[in-house]
Design a protein around this motif. Sequence first.
Motif, short mmCIF file in Angstrom:
data_model
loop_
_atom_site.label_atom_id
_atom_site.label_comp_id
_atom_site.label_asym_id
_atom_site.label_seq_id
_atom_site.Cartn_x
_atom_site.Cartn_y
_atom_site.Cartn_z
N ASP A 104 68.37 49.98 3.32
CA ASP A 104 67.38 49.72 2.52
C ASP A 104 66.08 50.80 3.01
O ASP A 104 65.20 50.80 2.44
N GLY A 105 66.56 51.50 3.84
CA GLY A 105 65.68 52.93 4.21
C GLY A 105 64.24 52.55 4.73
O GLY A 105 63.17 53.19 4.67
N ASN A 106 64.40 51.35 5.67
CA ASN A 106 63.27 50.96 6.23
C ASN A 106 62.88 51.49 7.95
O ASN A 106 62.14 51.08 8.56
N GLY A 107 64.01 52.29 8.18
CA GLY A 107 63.99 52.87 9.56
C GLY A 107 64.70 52.07 10.57
O GLY A 107 64.75 52.32 11.83
N GLN B 37 68.39 50.41 11.42
CA GLN B 37 69.87 50.26 10.94
C GLN B 37 70.39 48.84 11.22
O GLN B 37 70.42 48.59 12.23
N ASP B 38 71.12 48.36 9.94
CA ASP B 38 71.80 47.09 10.13
C ASP B 38 70.65 45.71 10.55
O ASP B 38 71.23 44.92 11.15
N ASP B 39 69.66 46.05 9.85
CA ASP B 39 68.70 45.10 10.40
C ASP B 39 68.66 43.61 9.44
O ASP B 39 67.98 43.54 8.49
N VAL B 40 69.87 43.37 9.26
CA VAL B 40 70.32 41.93 8.46
C VAL B 40 69.54 40.77 8.68
O VAL B 40 68.96 40.14 7.84
N SER B 41 69.33 40.45 10.02
CA SER B 41 68.54 39.29 10.68
C SER B 41 67.54 39.50 11.67
O SER B 41 67.63 38.76 12.62
N GLY B 42 66.70 40.43 11.22
CA GLY B 42 65.58 40.78 11.83
C GLY B 42 65.96 41.92 13.02
O GLY B 42 66.70 42.76 12.57
N TRP B 43 65.27 42.17 14.06
CA TRP B 43 65.50 43.47 14.86
C TRP B 43 65.05 42.99 16.23
O TRP B 43 64.18 42.01 16.50
N ASP B 44 65.51 43.74 17.11
CA ASP B 44 65.35 43.70 18.46
C ASP B 44 64.27 44.85 18.87
O ASP B 44 64.91 45.93 19.28
N VAL C 148 55.17 43.05 14.51
CA VAL C 148 54.08 42.63 13.48
C VAL C 148 54.19 43.63 12.25
O VAL C 148 54.11 43.22 11.13
N ASP C 149 54.44 44.96 12.35
CA ASP C 149 54.35 45.92 11.22
C ASP C 149 55.71 45.35 10.51
O ASP C 149 55.46 45.36 9.11
N TYR C 150 56.92 45.41 11.13
CA TYR C 150 58.20 44.88 10.59
C TYR C 150 58.07 43.49 9.76
O TYR C 150 58.47 43.40 8.59
N ALA C 151 57.56 42.61 10.54
CA ALA C 151 57.08 41.47 9.62
C ALA C 151 56.38 41.30 8.44
O ALA C 151 56.93 40.99 7.42
N ILE C 152 55.44 42.16 8.45
CA ILE C 152 54.44 42.28 7.42
C ILE C 152 55.20 43.07 6.16
O ILE C 152 55.19 42.57 5.11
N ALA C 153 55.95 44.16 6.70
CA ALA C 153 56.77 44.86 5.66
C ALA C 153 57.79 44.21 5.14
O ALA C 153 58.10 44.26 3.91
N ASN C 154 58.16 43.06 5.66
CA ASN C 154 59.37 42.55 5.24
C ASN C 154 59.11 41.16 4.79
O ASN C 154 59.93 40.44 4.57
N GLY C 155 57.86 40.92 4.49
CA GLY C 155 57.42 39.55 3.89
C GLY C 155 57.33 38.43 4.76
O GLY C 155 57.20 37.17 4.16
N ALA C 156 57.32 38.39 6.01
CA ALA C 156 56.88 37.26 6.65
C ALA C 156 55.38 36.75 6.51
O ALA C 156 54.64 37.52 6.16
N SER C 157 55.35 35.41 6.52
CA SER C 157 54.21 34.76 5.91
C SER C 157 53.20 34.79 7.15
O SER C 157 51.88 34.62 6.90
N ASN D 219 67.79 39.83 5.67
CA ASN D 219 67.33 41.01 4.66
C ASN D 219 68.14 41.32 3.40
O ASN D 219 69.38 41.80 3.77
N PRO D 220 67.76 41.18 2.12
CA PRO D 220 68.51 41.25 1.21
C PRO D 220 69.03 42.71 1.00
O PRO D 220 69.93 43.16 0.20
#
Length: 171
Positions: A77-80, A82-89, A162-171, A65-66
């Motif tokens: 990045d204000g996406n809700g 915290q520290d989601d550098v390499s995805g999220w649990d 799924v919402d996170y993936a879409i919002a963060n550019g997953a194909s 996550n840039p």
Amino acid sequence: VRLQLHLVQNDPYLATQWHLGTSAAAVRAQPGWDRHTGSPSVVIGVLDTGVDLTHSDLVSKIWQNPGEIPGNGLDDDGNGYQDDVSGWDFGDADADAHPTSLIDPLVGIDVGWHGTFVAGLAAAATNNGIGIAGVAWGCRIMPLKVSDAFGDIAVSSLVGAVDYAIANGAS
């Protein structure tokens, strides 16, 4: 100049990857690899039990996550998240998308590796002389852990991932 008929990988476990072959159940990867091996602009969201971010065949493939600064405890990045550098649990609601040990009581084996396995099938670093070959090794992996510490998966975790993936550019 030497020309090759087919792109040939040097990954030691390639010969055991029956699913890449030409059987009815396989994906026939070789003809695909001769055309394209994936692109870093393609991000594959893996919604599963987590991904081992330090795995030798995956460490170079993990999406970053840039807009996030690692380990500062902030949602830069204000996406809700915290520290989601390499995805999220999404199963445990934290930034650690690494798998946890999940022993299947019926067969007694650890199934927590499943997400790492899936990520490797999709985009493991290939032709690197170690491990396996990924189907689209030019792509990147976005780890999205949807199982909780008990191995349960809530529909809300799947929807959030799924919402996170879409919002963060997953194909």
